[in-house]
Design an enzyme around this catalytic site. Structure first.
Site, short mmCIF file in Angstrom:
data_model
loop_
_atom_site.label_atom_id
_atom_site.label_comp_id
_atom_site.label_asym_id
_atom_site.label_seq_id
_atom_site.Cartn_x
_atom_site.Cartn_y
_atom_site.Cartn_z
N ASP A 224 0.84 -1.21 0.00
CA ASP A 224 0.00 0.00 0.00
C ASP A 224 0.87 1.26 0.00
O ASP A 224 0.66 2.19 -0.77
CB ASP A 224 -0.99 0.00 1.19
N ASP A 248 0.97 -7.75 -10.75
CA ASP A 248 -0.02 -7.46 -11.79
C ASP A 248 -0.58 -6.05 -11.62
O ASP A 248 -0.63 -5.26 -12.56
CB ASP A 248 -1.15 -8.51 -11.65
#
Ligand code: NAD
Length: 360
Positions: A224, A248
């Site tokens: 994050d 991804d």
């Protein structure tokens, strides 16, 4: 002469493949293309989205270049891309994200390498559909084993992370640094929450990093925080190594940093085979419109030329692409200030201008 398996793919795949193929051929490198179908077109023709001749062809030629392939969302056949990576053991996804002057909205001086683990994590495809007897059994088993009650109406995806695959991908990242004069590896994880999967990845990453101390710098980032850092100061990062799912997601974020999916290339590489492809998908809404940017596909071809030992041709082609982007005239809509700019070039037109810039 090189023989390469060529998979045009779905949606915009065939048109960007055609444009990019002309660019590669214009470098003078002799390539014999073995064209095979995978994805929805293969499904219609052969009843399978990944006919065995595709795998056989890649195994024979060792190198493939592919356009994007559609994966139906939530139903239909499973991802052909994931199946290819698994069956050919293409354990590394390599994606360079570099800023080319002239790209609008991109961050200047970004030159990031994403090295994504390609074989496990939530992408392993171990899934249990809600309301199925096997799912109920699993829910009961977890309850009896851990005392945790998962809601009966849940679907479940399993996230395996192994020492073997983590060590292999982190080692690959450090070796990549040494070979390509890169300075720093950042391992990305969420080990504070997923202690036994991401925690294991991080533990292995630290262990591998200790063997490269003094040669390559190492740091770690929570995923994050990594997202925030990348959108604020991407220039501070060099090579990122990530488990499959974060790789991804962060790949598309990095594509956005350098001007969008249209300019982002990639490759899936194992010890025996390599499959080169753009980062983006099949963008079905643009299919057949000769509108989208062929750059991601062309630059994945540049990566392939380098892999084939054709460094000089690769550099010439990359310089030609960079020049066309810098000039900003004959570029596709996504590289214009306004997507509706009537002066935007079509896919094939942009490729032709690039070909005209290839210098001997
Ligand atoms: P996408 O990457 O196909 O397209 C998202 C948007 O990005 C497009 O609408 C377009 O605005 C832009 N874009 C993509 N490629 C572009 C290009 N070359 N030039 C200019 N703009 C471009 O993502 P999606 O719509 O989420 O996925 C469509 C399909 O592609 C899905 O079935 C997905 O599973 C598949 N997919 C395949 C691969 C692959 O083959 N490796 C990768 C990602 C997605």
């Amino acid at each position: 002469m090189h023989t390469v398996t060529l998979i045009p793919g779905d949606g915009i795949g065939p048109e960007i493949t055609q444009a990019a193929r002309h660019c590669l051929e214009a470098t003078g490198v002799k390539i014999k293309w073995e064209v095979v179908r995978a994805g929805t077109s293969a499904m219609e023709k052969y009843g399978s989205p990944l006919p065995s001749e595709v795998i056989e062809s890649i195994k024979r030629n060792k190198v493939a270049w592919k356009g994007p392939i559609t994966t139906p969302v939530g139903e239909g056949f499973r991802s052909v891309n994931v199946a290819l990576r698994k069956s050919l053991n293409l354990y590394m996804c390599l994606r360079p994200y570099k800023y080319y002057p002239g790209v609008r909205g991109g961050f200047q001086d970004v030159d990031l390498i994403i090295i994504r683990e390609n074989t496990e994590d939530l992408y392993a495809g171990i899934e249990f559909e809600h309301d199925k007897p096997e799912t109920k059994k699993l829910i009961d088993f977890i309850h009896s084993l851990k005392g945790v009650k998962i809601s009966d109406d849940s679907g479940i995806s399993i996230k395996p992370i192994s020492i073997f695959a983590s060590r292999r991908i982190v080692e690959t990242a450090f070796r990549y640094c040494l070979k390509n004069s890169r300075k720093k590896v950042t391992a990305v994880h969420k080990a504070n929450i997923m202690k036994f999967s991401d925690g294991l990845f991080l533990k292995v990453a630290r262990e591998v990093a200790s063997r490269y101390e003094g040669k390559v710098e190492f740091e770690e980032r929570l995923v994050d925080n990594m997202c925030m850092q990348l959108v604020q100061k991407p220039q501070n990062y060099d090579v990122l190594v990530l488990p499959n799912l974060y790789g991804d997601i962060i790949s598309d974020l990095c594509a956005g940093l350098v001007g969008g999916l249209g300019v982002a290339p990639g490759a899936n590489i194992g010890d025996e085979y390599a499959v080169f492809e753009p980062t983006h998908g099949s963008a079905p809404k643009y299919k057949g419109m000769n509108k989208v940017n062929p750059t991601g596909m062309i630059l994945s071809g540049v990566m392939m030329l380098k892999f084939l030992g054709e460094e000089k041709a690769a550099d010439r082609l990359e310089r030609a692409v960079a020049e066309v982007i810098r000039e900003g005239n004959k570029v596709t809509y996504d590289l214009k200030a306004h997507p509706c700019d009537p002066t935007a070039a079509g896919t094939q037109e942009m490729a032709q201008v690039i070909i005209g810039k290839i210098k001997n």
